[in-house]
Design an enzyme around this catalytic site. Structure first.
Site, PDB file in Angstrom:
ATOM      1  N   HIS A   1      36.830 -19.343 -20.839  1.00 43.47           N
ATOM      2  CA  HIS A   1      36.846 -19.333 -19.216  1.00 43.47           C
ATOM      3  C   HIS A   1      35.874 -17.665 -18.814  1.00 43.47           C
ATOM      4  CE1 HIS A   1      38.492 -18.194 -15.129  1.00 43.47           C
ATOM      5  NE2 HIS A   1      38.212 -17.185 -15.856  1.00 43.47           N
TER       6      HIS A   1
ATOM      7  N   HIS B   1      31.928 -19.014 -19.262  1.00 43.09           N
ATOM      8  CA  HIS B   1      31.702 -19.819 -18.173  1.00 43.09           C
ATOM      9  C   HIS B   1      31.212 -19.023 -16.496  1.00 43.09           C
ATOM     10  CE1 HIS B   1      31.173 -23.656 -15.941  1.00 43.09           C
ATOM     11  NE2 HIS B   1      31.760 -23.540 -15.917  1.00 43.09           N
TER      12      HIS B   1
ATOM     13  N   LYS C   1      45.214 -34.562 -15.114  1.00 45.41           N
ATOM     14  CA  LYS C   1      44.933 -32.975 -15.498  1.00 45.41           C
ATOM     15  C   LYS C   1      44.098 -33.493 -16.347  1.00 45.41           C
ATOM     16  CE  LYS C   1      46.470 -29.003 -17.958  1.00 45.41           C
ATOM     17  NZ  LYS C   1      47.034 -28.232 -18.353  1.00 45.41           N
TER      18      LYS C   1
END
Length: 234
Positions: free
Chosen positions: A93, A96, A150
């Protein structure tokens, strides 16, 4: 903050994700209109149009808005921290979301268009899907039944990186004037992100599936053993 209860922010999260869906969708439309409907965008090699033509200016403006969108997406991390979703603030996370605004700023300043447009459009399509998922998830438990897709989000993200890698590799085959040094940065980044997202996919879904199979297998073995014991008694 360590001793405080996590903020819920449910309504704010629904609104925020809905806004991100609209922003991402608004970025896809100009890319299609200016590059394909009104322009002559090449899928093999597209140079940067540095003229002051109406199409070139609109493409440059779209790239600028894309850069601003990457800044607003930094709020993802803020909301994770406020809600104490520390597991969401992973290395993937941070890399990115931390790297994208820098790359988008550079593109906006020095390469506002050309070969980069398809990658931006793909990324925006992925974000429409991703933030739609987050929006529905933020609506509460009664909407969980609509979130069966998902794991396919990560699959779509992996496809995005493959398509981006193929698209950028073409500038080394065809020479249209688009700066090839961009490919020297974009290609390794695409491979790196593909590897990172692949690891995430394996950890998040394949391992869970394996654990589920192990649990079901153990349960079945236990039931068979119980039936065998009953047969021995009778």
């Amino acid at each position: 903050m360590a001793n405080r209860k996590p903020f819920q922010l449910q309504k704010l999260m629904v609104v925020y994700n809905a806004v991100q869906v609209m922003i991402s969708f608004a970025l896809v439309l100009p890319a299609i209109n200016y590059c394909y409907v009104f322009g002559t965008y090449s899928l093999t090699c597209e140079p940067v149009d540095r003229s002051r033509s109406p199409i070139a200016m609109k493409i440059a403006r779209s790239v600028y808005w894309y850069y601003l969108a990457k800044l607003t997406e930094l709020l993802d991390t803020v909301f994770f921290v406020l809600r104490k979703k520390d597991n969401q603030v992973s290395f993937l996370h941070i890399v990115h979301h931390g790297g994208m605004p820098i790359f988008a700023w550079y593109v906006t300043k020095y390469i506002p268009g050309g070969q980069i447009m398809l990658t931006g459009a793909l990324n925006s399509v992925v974000h429409v899907i991703m933030y739609t998922y987050y929006m529905i998830a933020a609506m509460g438990p009664k909407y969980q039944k609509y979130l069966w897709w998902k794991k396919y989000i990560t699959t779509i993200q992996l496809i995005q990186f493959v398509m981006a890698a193929i698209h950028f590799s073409l500038i080394f085959v065809f020479d249209c004037g688009f700066p090839r040094y961009v490919g020297l940065v974009a290609l390794p980044n695409a491979f790196f992100m593909f590897d990172m997202f692949s690891d995430f996919y394996k950890a998040a879904y394949k391992q869970k599936m394996k654990n589920k199979l192990d649990v079901n297998g153990n349960q079945l073995t236990k039931e068979l053993n119980q039936e065998t014991e009953k047969m021995k008694v009778h």
